[in-house]
Write a protein that holds these residues in place. Structure first.
Motif, PDB file in Angstrom:
ATOM      1  N   THR A  57       3.851  -6.476  11.733  1.00  0.00           N
ATOM      2  CA  THR A  57       2.832  -5.795  10.715  1.00  0.00           C
ATOM      3  C   THR A  57       2.880  -6.205   9.201  1.00  0.00           C
ATOM      4  N   TRP A  58       1.895  -5.403   8.543  1.00  0.00           N
ATOM      5  CA  TRP A  58       1.806  -5.735   7.053  1.00  0.00           C
ATOM      6  C   TRP A  58       3.301  -5.607   6.456  1.00  0.00           C
ATOM      7  N   ARG A  77      -1.677  -2.676  -1.165  1.00  0.00           N
ATOM      8  CA  ARG A  77      -0.876  -3.138  -0.002  1.00  0.00           C
ATOM      9  C   ARG A  77      -1.710  -2.539   1.213  1.00  0.00           C
ATOM     10  N   PRO A  78      -1.870  -3.440   2.245  1.00  0.00           N
ATOM     11  CA  PRO A  78      -2.694  -2.773   3.443  1.00  0.00           C
ATOM     12  C   PRO A  78      -1.438  -2.017   3.966  1.00  0.00           C
ATOM     13  N   PRO A  84      -1.899  -7.556  10.954  1.00  0.00           N
ATOM     14  CA  PRO A  84      -2.927  -8.441  10.458  1.00  0.00           C
ATOM     15  C   PRO A  84      -3.062  -9.844  11.226  1.00  0.00           C
ATOM     16  N   ASP A  88      -6.738 -12.297   7.834  1.00  0.00           N
ATOM     17  CA  ASP A  88      -6.442 -11.235   7.016  1.00  0.00           C
ATOM     18  C   ASP A  88      -5.246 -11.282   5.850  1.00  0.00           C
ATOM     19  N   TRP A  89      -4.291 -12.159   6.627  1.00  0.00           N
ATOM     20  CA  TRP A  89      -3.231 -12.399   5.773  1.00  0.00           C
ATOM     21  C   TRP A  89      -3.401 -13.377   4.655  1.00  0.00           C
ATOM     22  N   TYR A  93      -3.634 -11.321   0.830  1.00  0.00           N
ATOM     23  CA  TYR A  93      -2.375 -11.164   0.478  1.00  0.00           C
ATOM     24  C   TYR A  93      -2.191 -12.493  -0.150  1.00  0.00           C
TER      25      TYR A  93
END
Length: 453
Positions: A57-58, A77-78, A84, A88-89, A93
Motif C-alpha cells: 500500500t501507499w 499523501r495518497p 498504487p 501511480d508510484w 510520489y
C-alpha cells in the motif's frame, strides 16, 4: 579527502525510489546531492512497468525523509490503504519528489564511467584524497565530466534482464529471435501490445511473480472477445510444488497471494500448460517462422508465436569497472552483504540487518544501494533500500553510531524460502517464488510502519 573535495556533491546514480530517497537523506544531513538520471523523467524504470500494481500500500512505499521534503510543496499523501500501480508510484510520489529536489536532479544524463580523478583502479598513491570523476553522456551525445566527494550507485538492475538460457547465457538463437522475445510483463491495455499476443501461443519462462502476472494477463486476454485462441506455455526449470504459487490466502501481502492464485487458475482453467524441468538450450524457427524451444535434455516444445522471458535481473557493472569493488563471486553483491541475503541459505525471515558497513567496498565512499546492491539475489525490499541510504547518509556525515544503528525485522509470511523484487518479485528459476517481498519492519530506535515495496 581534501578540503576542496569535501565541498563537492555526493553523486547519486539513478532517480528511482532508492536514489531519490538517498538524496532526501543526504539533504537531512546537510550534504548536497546531485542525482543523475539516464531517462527524461524520474523513475524511468518504474514507468516501464507502470501497468503493474504494487503488492504494498501507499503507507509502505513512501520514505519518511522524502515525505518531509515534499511537505512544504503542498504534496498530498495518497490514501495509505490503497495499492498504487507503478505508474501511480512514479506520477504521484517519485516525480513530485524529484521536482522538489529541483536542479539537484539532472535528466538525460547516462553515466558511462566512474573513477578516481587521475587514478585508474591500479594506482594506490593518494587515491582516497582524489575526488570521484563521473563521465556522462546526454541524449544528444554531449559528454560531461562531474566531480564528487562520494558516489551512491542506485541505478538498479532493470536495464539488464537475465536471458532465457539455463546457463545464465543467451540460449543459442535467442538474440536472432529477438523480434519474437520480450523480457517484460506485457501491457495488454496497449492496443499494439495486445494485438501481438491476442490469439497467439506464447511461452512464458520464469517462476516469480512477474511470470504469474504474465500468465494471469494472458488468461484474461483469452477470455476476452478479441482474444480467442490465446494460450500460454509456462516453462519452469524446476517442478511444481505446494509453494510454487506462493502463499495464497495465507500471504501477508494479499495482493501477491491473489496473484499466485490467479496464475494457478490460469493453469487449472486450461489457459496455460506447465512444462517442468525444462532448461532452455536453444531457439529454432519452424517452417512458418514460429519459435521452437529446445531443452538441454533434447526436448523440443510445440511451436509458439511469442516468448516472454522473466528470469530475473543482474547488475550492470560496466561503468564502475575502474573502481575497486568488493563483490561476492556468485551474487555480485558486496562481499559483506552477500552471505546475509544469499537465496540459497536465507528466506525473508532470516535476512540480517545491514547498512553502510555491509555495503562498503575497498573503494572508500562508494556504495551500491537498492536493487543493485543485491546483485543477482532476488530478495530485495524497497524499504530495505530506504534504510540502506539512511545509513549511508549517516556514514558520509561522519555519524558512525547512526550508520550502524540498523535493524530489519521481517514477520513470517504465507510462503518462505523464495524471493521478491520490489512489488514485482522477480524470482530466479533456481530459488523459486516470492516470499521476500513480504512486509518488513525497519526499526530505527523504535518501530516504524511495516511494509515492503
Amino acid at each position: 579527502m581534501t578540503a576542496s573535495t569535501e565541498t563537492l556533491p555526493v553523486v547519486v546514480i539513478g532517480a528511482g525510489p532508492i536514489g531519490l530517497a538517498a538524496a532526501a537523506r543526504l539533504i537531512e544531513r546537510d550534504i548536497e546531492p546531485l542525482v543523475l538520471e539516464a531517462g527524461p523523467a524520474a523513475a524511468s524504470a518504474v514507468r516501464d512497468w507502470s501497468h503493474v500494481r504494487l503488492f504494498s500500500t501507499w503507507s509502505e512505499v513512501v520514505d519518511p525523509a522524502a515525505e518531509k521534503l515534499l511537505a512544504p510543496t503542498g504534496w498530498v499523501r495518497p490514501d495509505g490503504a490503497a495499492y498504487p500501480s507503478g505508474g501511480d508510484w512514479a506520477e504521484r510520489y517519485l516525480q513530485p519528489l524529484a521536482d522538489a529536489l529541483g536542479e539537484r536532479v539532472r535528466y538525460d544524463a547516462t553515466v558511462t564511467g566512474v573513477s578516481r580523478a587521475g587514478r585508474d583502479r591500479i594506482v594506490d598513491a593518494d587515491r582516497e584524497a582524489q575526488p570521484f570523476v563521473i563521465h556522462t553522456t546526454a541524449a544528444d551525445g554531449t559528454e560531461a565530466r562531474i566531480f564528487a566527494r562520494a558516489v551512491i550507485d542506485a541505478s538498479g538492475t532493470w536495464s539488464t534482464p537475465s536471458p532465457a538460457g539455463a546457463a545464465g547465457l543467451h540460449a543459442l538463437g535467442e538474440r536472432a529471435a529477438s523480434d519474437r522475445i520480450s523480457y517484460r510483463v506485457p501491457d495488454l491495455k496497449d492496443p499494439a501490445v495486445r494485438a501481438r499476443y491476442a490469439g497467439k501461443r506464447t511461452a512464458v519462462i520464469g517462476s516469480g511473480a512477474s511470470a504469474f502476472t504474465a500468465l494471469a494477463y494472458l488468461a484474461d486476454l483469452a477470455e476476452a472477445q478479441d482474444g480467442a485462441g490465446t494460450h500460454a506455455t509456462w516453462i519452469l526449470r524446476r517442478g511444481i510444488s505446494g509453494s510454487t504459487f506462493g502463499g495464497g490466502a495465507a500471504d501477508q501481502l494479499p495482493a501477491r497471494g491473489a496473484l499466485g492464485l490467479a496464475a494457478k487458475a490460469a493453469v487449472d482453467g486450461g489457459y496455460a500448460d506447465a512444462v517442468t524441468g525444462f532448461r532452455t538450450d536453444s531457439f529454432e524457427r519452424d517452417t512458418d517462422g514460429r519459435l521452437v524451444l529446445v531443452g538441454e535434455d533434447g526436448r523440443r516444445l510445440d511451436p509458439v508465436d511469442e516468448v516472454i522471458v522473466l528470469t530475473g535481473f543482474r547488475p550492470d557493472l560496466s561503468f564502475v569497472n575502474e573502481l575497486r569493488l568488493g563483490l561476492d563471486e556468485r551474487l555480485q553483491a558486496p562481499t559483506e552483504l552477500a552471505p546475509l541475503i544469499d537465496p540459497n541459505q536465507h528466506s525473508c525471515g532470516t535476512v540480517y540487518p545491514h547498512g553502510a558497513v555491509e555495503l562498503s567496498h575497498p573503494e572508500k565512499d562508494l556504495y551500491l544501494a537498492g536493487m543493485k546492491s543485491y546483485g543477482r539475489a532476488p530478495t530485495f525490499l524497497a524499504m530495505t533500500g530506504y534504510e540502506q541510504v539512511r545509513s549511508i547518509a549517516a556514514a558520509l556525515a561522519g555519524d558512525q553510531e547512526a550508520a550502524e544503528r540498523v535493524e530489519l525485522t521481517l514477520p513470517e509470511t504465507g510462503v518462505c524460502g523464495g524471493a521478491g523484487l520490489f512489488d514485482q518479485p522477480e524470482a530466479t528459476e533456481e530459488t523459486g517464488g516470492g516470499c521476500c517481498a513480504a512486509p518488513a519492519t525497519l526499526t530505527i530506535g523504535a518501530p516504524v510502519s511495516s511494509g515492503s515495496c
